[in-house]
Motif scaffolding. Structure first.
Motif, mmCIF file in Angstrom:
data_model
loop_
_atom_site.group_PDB
_atom_site.id
_atom_site.type_symbol
_atom_site.label_atom_id
_atom_site.label_comp_id
_atom_site.label_asym_id
_atom_site.label_seq_id
_atom_site.Cartn_x
_atom_site.Cartn_y
_atom_site.Cartn_z
ATOM 1 N N LEU A 602 0.703 -1.205 -0.128
ATOM 2 C CA LEU A 602 0.005 -0.050 0.019
ATOM 3 C C LEU A 602 0.922 1.439 0.063
ATOM 4 N N ILE A 603 2.075 1.218 0.333
ATOM 5 C CA ILE A 603 2.768 2.391 0.709
ATOM 6 C C ILE A 603 3.973 2.588 0.187
ATOM 7 N N ALA A 604 4.767 1.256 -0.040
ATOM 8 C CA ALA A 604 6.217 1.524 -0.469
ATOM 9 C C ALA A 604 6.362 1.896 -1.947
ATOM 10 N N SER A 605 5.204 1.490 -2.776
ATOM 11 C CA SER A 605 5.362 1.673 -4.156
ATOM 12 C C SER A 605 4.679 3.049 -4.618
ATOM 13 N N VAL A 606 3.908 3.625 -3.685
ATOM 14 C CA VAL A 606 3.483 4.806 -3.696
ATOM 15 C C VAL A 606 3.904 6.293 -3.140
ATOM 16 N N LEU A 607 4.890 6.111 -2.210
ATOM 17 C CA LEU A 607 5.157 7.282 -1.551
ATOM 18 C C LEU A 607 6.728 7.042 -1.427
ATOM 19 N N PRO A 608 7.554 8.085 -1.646
ATOM 20 C CA PRO A 608 9.012 7.789 -1.265
ATOM 21 C C PRO A 608 9.131 7.873 0.169
ATOM 22 N N MET A 609 10.070 7.282 0.598
ATOM 23 C CA MET A 609 10.134 7.073 2.267
ATOM 24 C C MET A 609 10.976 8.161 2.919
ATOM 25 N N SER A 610 11.755 9.220 1.867
ATOM 26 C CA SER A 610 12.024 10.518 2.420
ATOM 27 C C SER A 610 11.130 11.565 2.673
ATOM 28 N N ASP A 611 10.003 11.481 2.146
ATOM 29 C CA ASP A 611 8.771 12.411 2.153
ATOM 30 C C ASP A 611 8.156 12.098 3.675
ATOM 31 N N TRP A 628 -3.040 2.060 10.426
ATOM 32 C CA TRP A 628 -2.050 2.392 9.380
ATOM 33 C C TRP A 628 -0.668 2.946 10.115
ATOM 34 N N GLY A 629 -0.834 3.243 11.078
ATOM 35 C CA GLY A 629 0.570 3.480 12.049
ATOM 36 C C GLY A 629 1.317 2.131 12.265
ATOM 37 N N LEU A 630 0.905 1.047 12.163
ATOM 38 C CA LEU A 630 1.496 -0.268 12.392
ATOM 39 C C LEU A 630 2.502 -0.490 11.240
ATOM 40 N N LEU A 631 2.232 -0.046 9.941
ATOM 41 C CA LEU A 631 2.920 -0.433 8.666
ATOM 42 C C LEU A 631 4.452 0.109 8.958
ATOM 43 N N PRO A 632 5.218 -0.603 8.778
ATOM 44 C CA PRO A 632 6.626 -0.125 9.011
ATOM 45 C C PRO A 632 6.947 1.066 8.338
ATOM 46 N N GLU A 633 6.522 1.348 6.973
ATOM 47 C CA GLU A 633 6.722 2.341 6.188
ATOM 48 C C GLU A 633 6.403 3.624 6.935
ATOM 49 N N LEU A 634 5.266 3.447 7.653
ATOM 50 C CA LEU A 634 4.799 4.870 8.439
ATOM 51 C C LEU A 634 4.951 4.974 9.653
ATOM 52 N N HIS A 635 5.846 4.155 10.295
ATOM 53 C CA HIS A 635 6.325 4.529 11.838
ATOM 54 C C HIS A 635 6.575 5.831 11.827
ATOM 55 N N GLY A 636 6.080 6.722 12.904
ATOM 56 C CA GLY A 636 6.674 7.885 12.905
ATOM 57 C C GLY A 636 6.188 8.986 12.136
ATOM 58 N N CYS A 637 5.153 8.561 11.248
ATOM 59 C CA CYS A 637 4.780 9.504 10.140
ATOM 60 C C CYS A 637 3.257 9.801 10.558
ATOM 61 N N PRO A 638 2.875 11.188 10.755
ATOM 62 C CA PRO A 638 1.615 11.441 10.863
ATOM 63 C C PRO A 638 0.675 10.912 9.767
ATOM 64 N N VAL A 639 -0.482 10.287 10.392
ATOM 65 C CA VAL A 639 -1.280 9.882 9.450
ATOM 66 C C VAL A 639 -2.864 10.190 9.872
#
Length: 832
Positions: A602-611, A628-639
Motif C-alpha cells: 500500500l505504501i512502498a510503491s506509492v510514496l517516497p520514504m524520504s517524504d 495504518w501506524g503499524l505499517l513499517p513505512e509509516l512508523h513515526g509518520c503523522p497519518v
C-alpha cells in the motif's frame, strides 16, 4: 363481512356459504342473497379463486336491485384489480362511484374510493390516488369505519413511498399497523408488512426488509392468503436481488410466478417474470463479455422486450418502461446496440414523480447508450444526474442508518462512472478519476445532521434498553445465560431503529470538493494525500502531493483485504488476557508479517520514504479499518484517515471553528486501569470535568460532550457488526450508543476512545462508513482517535498521558499519535 374485512377469507367464505344455504331458494330473498354472494365472491377471490368470484358476481348482479348495482360494479372492479386487469377495473369503479353516491351505503362508497385509490396507485397516478384516499378517509371518519380508515392511512403511506418520501411512508405504515392491531386484523397486518418491506428496500435496507418479509410470509401462509403471499414472495425476491443473492432472487421470483400463474393473475405473473429477468441480466453482466454470455444477454433481451409489450397491454406502463430499459441494457452489453424505436425508451423524460429505481435505471441506461456512441462526457453527465437524484433522496432521511444504506441503490452508477472515467486514460485523466471517486464515495457525510426531537416515549424505550443491556452484560461476565433479557433487548433495539427510520431529513447537502480544492489545502497544510479505490477487483492509489495527481496500480485487491482481516485478528488475539503468552508471541509475529506485507503493498510503491509530510489517507472497503501506524513505512509518520477528501476538508473547517468548552474525561466501569489513565490525562486539563464511578453515566457523558473541546473516554466498548449504530461504550448505568450521538447539539472538537475496538466500522456500498467513530464524524467532531483492534488495558495510562501532553502543547492529533514511543492500533480519523 367482518371476517372478510379483517383478512380472514376462509372464515368469510364458510359463513357466507352457510348463510346462503339457510335462505335457499335465494329468489325468496334476492337482496340478502345478492349481498351474501358479494361477500362470498370477495372471499373466494382472496383465496385465489378469481374465476369463481367473478361467476358469483354474475349471479349477484341478476338478483341485485338498483340500490345494490353500484356495489356489484365496485366488487367486480376490485376482483379485476386484484387480477391485474387495471384498465377494465378502472371503468367499473368509475361507473360504480356515482351510483353509490346516489343509492349506496357510505361504507360501500368508502371501500370503492379506497379500491379506486389503490388502482390509481398501482398505475402510478399518485395525485388521483391521494384524492380518492382522502375522500375515503373523510367518509370513514364520519361513519366510524375504523378498518377502512386504517387501510386509507396505509395506502397514503404507499403514495409517500411511490414519491420517495420513505420516512413519511414508514410513519404511515406504523400508524396503520397499530390501528389494524387494535382491530385484530392479523391477515391484513401481514399484507401491510409487505409494503413496509418495500419502503425498507427503497432505503437500501435489504436485510431488514428480508426479515420483515419472512415474518409476513409465515403469517400469510397460516391465514391462507395466496395472492398476498405471492406478492410477499415477489418483494422477497427484490430483497435478495438488492443484496446480490441472485440465486435466492430467482428462487423467490419463480415461486411467486408459479403461484400467480395458478391463481390466474397475468399482471402479477408478468411482474414476477420481470424480476427474474433483472436477476438474469445482473448474472450475465457479472460474468463479463464472452460468446456464452453474449448469447445469454441476447436471450434476456428478447424476454425483456416481450415482457415490456405484455406489461403495457396490462396497463402497467411504469413496469413496461423498466422492461424496455432492461432490454436496452442487455442488448448494449451484448454488443448489439439498438437504433430507432427501442432507443426511445431510454430517452423518455425522467419525471420527478417516477419511482427512484426507475429513474436511476433510466440514467444508467442512457449513460451506457452514450458510451456506445462514443459520447463519454454525456455519459458521465447522466451518471452524475443519477447520483444527484440519489443524494436528493438521501436528504429526506433524518436517520444516519438510512442515509448510509441508501448508497447501495447507486452502486451501479458509481461503478459505471469509475469505469468510464478510467476509459478516458488514467495517465491523462487522473483528476477526472479522483473527482468521480469523490462523487460516489461516502456521500452520507454530505448530509447536514438532524437533531432528533425530544420524545418522552423514545427516551423511556432507550432507558429500558440501557438498563437491560447492563443486566445482560453483568450476566455474560458471570457466565449466565439470560434468554428472556436478550430477547427483550432485541425487541427494544428493533423499536429504537424503527423510530429512527421515521425521522425527516433537512434536505440540505454540502458540496463535493474537486482535486484543485484538495491540492490547495494540501499545500497550505503541508500534507499529501493517497486516495484508494478498487476497479474490476484491482486496487489503485490516487496520489495528490499538493501540485500533481497521479495513479498507481497496486495489484489485486483480494490479498490485501485478507491481510487486513488477519492483522486485526492477530492484534485481537495478542491483546486478549485469556490467551497464553506463548500464543501471544505467535500472534504478534503474525501481525508483524501482515503489517509488513501491507506496507509493501500500500505504501512502498506509492510514496517516497524520504517524504515525511503528514499523510491523509482516503481508504476503500477493508482499508477503512486498517491500523495504518503499524505499517513499517509509516512508523513515526503523522497519518489521518478520512472517509473522503470532502470529509477531510469539512473536518478541517470544523477544527478551526471548534468551541472551547470544558474538557471531559470519563472512566468507565470494569476497566482495570481506567482511573489511573484518567488521573494521568487530567494533569494536562486543569479545567477538565471528570466522570467516574456512579457519576459516569450515559446521560452525564452525553451532556458533557456537547461543545467540549476535548473528550477522553477510558471505557470498555463493543463494535456491533449487525446493528452498527448500536456499537457502544459501557458506562455506569449501561451503554452509550453510537445512535445517541445524533443528539449532540454541538459536537465535541476532539474525541479519544482509548479502549477496545470502537474505531472499527462497517463499510457499506459507496464506501459509506457506519460505527461509533463514524457517528462522531457525522455529528461534526473534527478529529477522533480510536483503536481498530483490541488494546491491552495496561497500555492506556502511559501512552495516553504522553499523547495528551502533546495535544495540550498544541500538537495536532495525528502528529501527537505519531510521536508515541511505540506503534499502536490507534488511528486518527477526520481532520488530523
Amino acid at each position: 363481512m367482518r371476517a372478510a374485512a379483517n383478512g380472514r377469507p376462509s372464515v368469510a367464505a364458510q359463513r357466507a356459504a352457510a348463510a346462503l344455504h339457510l335462505i335457499t331458494p335465494v329468489d325468496d330473498h334476492p337482496g340478502l342473497a345478492a349481498r351474501l354472494l358479494l361477500t362470498l365472491a370477495h372471499a373466494e377471490a382472496e383465496r385465489g379463486h378469481t374465476d369463481v368470484g367473478l361467476s358469483l358476481l354474475d349471479r349477484a348482479e341478476v338478483l341485485a336491485d338498483r340500490a345494490d348495482l353500484g356495489t356489484v360494479l365496485q366488487q367486480r372492479g376490485l376482483l379485476l384489480l386484484r387480477a391485474g386487469r387495471i384498465d377494465e377495473a378502472a371503468k367499473l369503479l368509475d361507473a360504480a362511484v356515482p351510483l353509490l353516491r346516489e343509492h349506496g351505503e357510505p361504507a360501500v362508497l368508502a371501500r370503492t374510493l379506497l379500491n379506486r385509490g389503490v388502482l390509481h396507485l398501482t398505475a402510478g397516478r399518485i395525485r388521483l390516488a391521494r384524492a380518492d384516499l382522502l375522500a375515503c378517509r373523510t367518509l370513514a371518519d364520519e361513519h366510524g369505519l375504523r378498518s377502512v380508515a386504517a387501510k386509507v392511512v396505509h395506502n397514503l403511506g404507499s403514495c409517500d413511498l411511490a414519491t420517495g418520501d420513505i420516512p413519511a411512508a414508514l410513519r404511515a405504515f406504523d400508524t396503520s399497523a397499530a390501528m389494524l392491531g387494535e382491530l385484530g386484523a392479523a391477515g391484513v397486518q401481514a399484507a401491510a408488512m409487505v409494503d413496509r418491506a418495500r419502503a425498507l428496500l427503497g432505503a437500501g435496507l435489504d436485510m431488514a426488509a428480508a426479515e420483515e418479509l419472512d415474518h409476513a410470509i409465515g403469517l400469510l401462509r397460516r391465514h391462507r392468503l395466496s395472492r398476498d403471499r405471492g406478492e410477499a414472495e415477489l418483494v422477497r425476491a427484490q430483497a435478495a436481488l438488492g443484496s446480490g443473492d441472485l440465486v435466492a432472487a430467482r428462487l423467490w421470483s419463480g415461486r411467486a410466478r408459479r403461484r400467480f400463474t395458478r391463481l390466474g393473475k397475468p399482471a402479477w405473473t408478468a411482474l414476477a417474470a420481470l424480476l427474474t429477468v433483472r436477476a438474469d441480466l445482473a448474472d450475465a453482466l457479472r460474468d463479463g463479455v464472452s460468446g456464452a454470455s453474449r448469447r445469454r444477454l441476447l436471450a434476456v433481451t428478447r424476454r425483456a422486450e416481450r415482457l415490456g409489450d405484455a406489461l403495457r397491454a396490462l396497463g402497467l406502463r411504469n413496469d413496461a418502461d423498466v422492461a424496455d430499459l432492461l432490454a436496452l441494457r442487455a442488448r448494449g452489453a451484448a454488443g448489439a446496440a439498438p437504433a430507432g424505436g427501442p432507443r426511445a425508451a431510454a430517452h423518455r423524460p425522467v419525471r420527478p414523480d417516477d419511482p427512484l429505481d426507475a429513474r436511476l435505471l433510466r440514467r444508467l441506461t442512457r449513460a451506457e447508450l452514450h458510451r456506445t456512441d462514443g459520447q463519454a462526457r454525456a455519459a458521465l453527465a447522466e451518471l452524475r444526474k443519477g447520483l444527484d437524484d440519489l443524494q436528493e433522496h438521501r436528504g429526506k432521511f433524518g436517520s444516519l442508518e438510512l442515509q448510509s444504506s441508501v448508497a447501495a441503490l447507486g452502486a451501479d452508477l458509481g461503478a459505471a462512472g469509475l469505469d468510464l472515467s478510467w476509459s478516458l486514460s488514467p495517465r491523462s485523466s487522473p483528476s477526472l478519476i479522483f473527482n468521480w471517486s469523490e462523487q460516489s464515495r461516502a456521500q452520507a457525510f454530505r448530509i447536514r445532521p438532524v437533531l432528533p426531537p425530544q420524545d418522552p416515549h423514545a427516551a423511556e424505550t432507550l432507558a429500558e434498553f440501557r438498563q437491560l443491556r447492563l443486566a445482560l452484560r453483568e450476566a455474560e461476565l458471570a457466565g449466565r445465560a439470560e434468554p428472556a433479557i436478550k430477547a427483550r433487548c432485541a425487541e427494544l433495539e428493533q423499536r429504537i431503529r424503527r423510530e429512527g427510520w421515521t425521522a425527516n431529513g433537512t434536505g440540505e447537502s454540502r458540496g463535493i470538493v474537486t482535486d484543485r480544492e484538495v491540492q490547495r489545502e494540501l499545500v497550505r497544510a503541508g500534507h499529501r494525500m493517497v486516495s484508494y479505490l478498487v476497479r474490476r477487483d484491482r486496487l489503485h492509489a490516487i496520489v495528490l502531493d499538493g501540485h500533481t495527481t497521479s495513479i498507481v496500480d497496486l495489484g489485486d485487491y483480494a490479498p490485501v483485504a485478507e491481510a487486513v482481516r488477519r492483522l486485526l485478528s492477530d492484534l485481537d488475539a495478542a491483546a486478549d488476557r485469556r490467551v497464553p503468552e506463548r500464543l501471544v508471541a505467535v500472534a504478534q509475529a503474525s501481525a508483524e508479517r501482515q503489517a509488513a506485507f501491507l506496507g509493501r503493498s500500500l505504501i512502498a510503491s506509492v510514496l517516497p520514504m524520504s517524504d515525511r509530510r503528514d499523510l491523509v489517507v482516503v481508504p476503500t472497503r477493508q482499508l477503512a479499518v486498517l491500523p495504518w501506524g503499524l505499517l513499517p513505512e509509516l512508523h513515526g509518520c503523522p497519518v489521518v484517515v478520512a472517509p473522503s477528501a470532502s470529509v477531510w476538508l469539512t473536518a478541517r473547517a470544523a477544527a478551526t471553528s471548534a468551541t472551547g468548552g470544558a474538557p471531559l474525561l470519563v472512566a468507565g466501569p470494569d476497566l482495570i486501569h481506567a482511573d489511573a489513565e484518567i488521573d494521568a490525562v487530567a494533569d494536562w486539563y486543569p479545567r477538565g470535568r471528570v466522570l467516574r464511578g456512579d457519576a459516569a453515566t450515559a446521560g452525564a457523558m452525553l451532556g458533557g460532550m456537547d461543545g467540549a473541546a476535548v473528550v477522553h473516554v477510558a471505557a470498555h466498548g463493543h463494535h456491533d457488526t449487525q446493528n452498527v449504530l448500536f456499537s457502544r461504550l459501557y458506562l455506569a448505568d449501561g451503554p452509550l450508543l453510537a445512535y445517541e450521538l445524533q443528539r449532540l447539539g454541538t459536537a465535541p472538537g476532539h474525541v479519544v476512545l482509548s479502549a477496545c475496538d470502537v474505531g472499527r466500522a462497517v463499510v457499506r456500498a459507496g464506501d459509506e462508513l457506519v460505527g461509533f467513530t463514524a457517528a462522531l464524524l457525522h455529528a461534526g467532531t473534527a478529529s477522533v482517535v480510536a483503536s481498530v483492534a483490541r488494546v491491552r488495558d495496561a497500555l492506556g495510562p502511559t501512552v495516553m498521558a504522553q499523547y495528551h501532553s502533546a495535544i495540550a502543547a498544541g500538537v495536532s492529533p495525528a502528529r501527537a499519535l505519531a510521536s508515541l514511543p511505540i506503534p499502536t492500533p490507534f488511528v486518527c480519523f477526520g481532520a488530523g
